[in-house]
Design a protein around this motif. Structure first.
Motif, PDB file in Angstrom:
ATOM      1  N   ALA A  63     102.087  23.626  28.542  1.00 20.81           N
ATOM      2  CA  ALA A  63     100.664  23.822  28.271  1.00 20.81           C
ATOM      3  C   ALA A  63     100.284  25.302  28.292  1.00 20.81           C
ATOM      4  N   THR A  64      99.261  25.621  27.518  1.00 20.41           N
ATOM      5  CA  THR A  64      98.603  26.914  27.603  1.00 20.41           C
ATOM      6  C   THR A  64      97.377  26.700  28.480  1.00 20.41           C
ATOM      7  N   VAL A  65      97.293  27.431  29.581  1.00 24.28           N
ATOM      8  CA  VAL A  65      96.167  27.276  30.503  1.00 24.28           C
ATOM      9  C   VAL A  65      95.191  28.428  30.289  1.00 24.28           C
ATOM     10  N   VAL A  66      93.917  28.072  30.154  1.00 24.79           N
ATOM     11  CA  VAL A  66      92.850  29.053  29.980  1.00 24.79           C
ATOM     12  C   VAL A  66      91.832  28.877  31.104  1.00 24.79           C
ATOM     13  N   GLY A  67      90.954  29.860  31.245  1.00 31.51           N
ATOM     14  CA  GLY A  67      89.872  29.714  32.210  1.00 31.51           C
ATOM     15  C   GLY A  67      90.143  30.291  33.577  1.00 31.51           C
ATOM     16  N   ALA A  68      91.002  31.331  33.658  1.00 32.05           N
ATOM     17  CA  ALA A  68      91.220  31.992  34.944  1.00 32.05           C
ATOM     18  C   ALA A  68      89.875  32.461  35.489  1.00 32.05           C
ATOM     19  N   TRP A  69      89.769  32.515  36.814  1.00 29.29           N
ATOM     20  CA  TRP A  69      88.494  32.791  37.463  1.00 29.29           C
ATOM     21  C   TRP A  69      88.695  33.838  38.557  1.00 29.29           C
ATOM     22  N   PRO A  70      87.777  34.800  38.694  1.00 31.68           N
ATOM     23  CA  PRO A  70      87.943  35.849  39.704  1.00 31.68           C
ATOM     24  C   PRO A  70      87.878  35.319  41.142  1.00 31.68           C
ATOM     25  N   THR A  71      88.571  36.020  42.024  1.00 32.58           N
ATOM     26  CA  THR A  71      88.574  35.644  43.441  1.00 32.58           C
ATOM     27  C   THR A  71      87.420  36.290  44.211  1.00 32.58           C
ATOM     28  N   GLU A  72      86.725  37.230  43.583  1.00 37.18           N
ATOM     29  CA  GLU A  72      85.585  37.865  44.251  1.00 37.18           C
ATOM     30  C   GLU A  72      84.504  36.818  44.526  1.00 37.18           C
ATOM     31  N   GLY A  73      83.841  36.962  45.672  1.00 34.31           N
ATOM     32  CA  GLY A  73      82.785  36.029  46.039  1.00 34.31           C
ATOM     33  C   GLY A  73      83.264  34.866  46.895  1.00 34.31           C
ATOM     34  N   TYR A  74      84.540  34.876  47.236  1.00 30.17           N
ATOM     35  CA  TYR A  74      85.125  33.829  48.077  1.00 30.17           C
ATOM     36  C   TYR A  74      85.749  34.493  49.293  1.00 30.17           C
ATOM     37  N   GLU A  75      85.771  33.770  50.413  1.00 24.54           N
ATOM     38  CA  GLU A  75      86.413  34.273  51.625  1.00 24.54           C
ATOM     39  C   GLU A  75      87.457  33.257  52.072  1.00 24.54           C
ATOM     40  N   PHE A  76      88.709  33.563  51.768  1.00 22.21           N
ATOM     41  CA  PHE A  76      89.829  32.696  52.114  1.00 22.21           C
ATOM     42  C   PHE A  76      91.019  33.589  52.418  1.00 22.21           C
ATOM     43  N   GLU A  77      92.035  33.014  53.023  1.00 18.75           N
ATOM     44  CA  GLU A  77      93.212  33.803  53.385  1.00 18.75           C
ATOM     45  C   GLU A  77      94.344  33.648  52.384  1.00 18.75           C
ATOM     46  N   GLU A  78      94.593  32.413  51.954  1.00 14.94           N
ATOM     47  CA  GLU A  78      95.698  32.143  51.037  1.00 14.94           C
ATOM     48  C   GLU A  78      95.309  31.043  50.075  1.00 14.94           C
TER      49      GLU A  78
END
Length: 180
Positions: free
Chosen positions: A123-138
């Motif tokens: 598959a070709t996957v689209v729609g990557a999303w930024p990690t900014e605005g989230y607080e997580f470790e891993e």
């Protein structure tokens, strides 16, 4: 037949709710009704060139399913049924739900598991999303500094869901030939 298949796994109904929010934005010619994978077949998935797939992450970063104490079968039981499906030529967008506060070391891992599964099958996957605005470790859903799909936290950031969904749908629109 609709051009885009919309499939989700769920436990509490939150992922179903988001899938219905997505479907509500499109007519029946563009997008099929949201279908829970516990009611789907491999043929249901295989018939679409364009797929939007959603999942929550449960427990210690698991796919929803019986071993994660879900009441019904879900992605855990459905993925083996998809083993023989060729995803070459298919465009897939993923969305995932998680709790970044309660599970900061497993945030959205199930979305990463689904990403690996469809990519390994072409598959070709689209729609990557930024990690900014989230607080997580891993997160197993982060690749090259971004989430592999739309990251939602209805437990801690529910007020951002509509806006994030609208922006993400505009992001994937060209790849899905969507009129947004």
């Amino acid at each position: 037949m609709a051009r885009i298949g919309l499939f989700f796994g769920s436990n509490t109904g939150k992922t179903r709710k988001v899938a219905k929010m997505i479907k509500k934005r499109f007519d029946d010619d563009t997008m099929a009704d949201a279908l829970n994978v516990n009611r789907a077949s491999a043929e249901d998935v295989a018939q679409y060139q364009y797929l939007i797939i959603g999942t929550p992450t449960l427990g210690d970063g698991e796919l929803p399913g019986l071993s994660a104490d879900c009441e019904n079968e879900s992605w855990e039981e459905f993925l083996p049924k998809l083993e023989g499906v060729d995803f070459s030529g298919k465009t897939v967008a993923l969305f995932g739900l998680g709790d970044q506060v309660g599970y900061p070391k497993e945030f959205l891992n199930a979305m990463g598991i689904l990403y690996d599964f469809v990519v390994e099958r072409g598959a070709t996957v689209v729609g990557a999303w930024p990690t900014e605005g989230y607080e997580f470790e891993e997160s197993e859903a982060v690749r090259d500094g971004q989430f592999v799909g739309l990251a939602l936290d209805l437990d801690n950031q529910s007020g951002l869901t509509e806006e994030r969904l609208n922006v993400w749908l505009k992001t994937i629109a060209p790849a899905f030939e969507l009129p947004l």
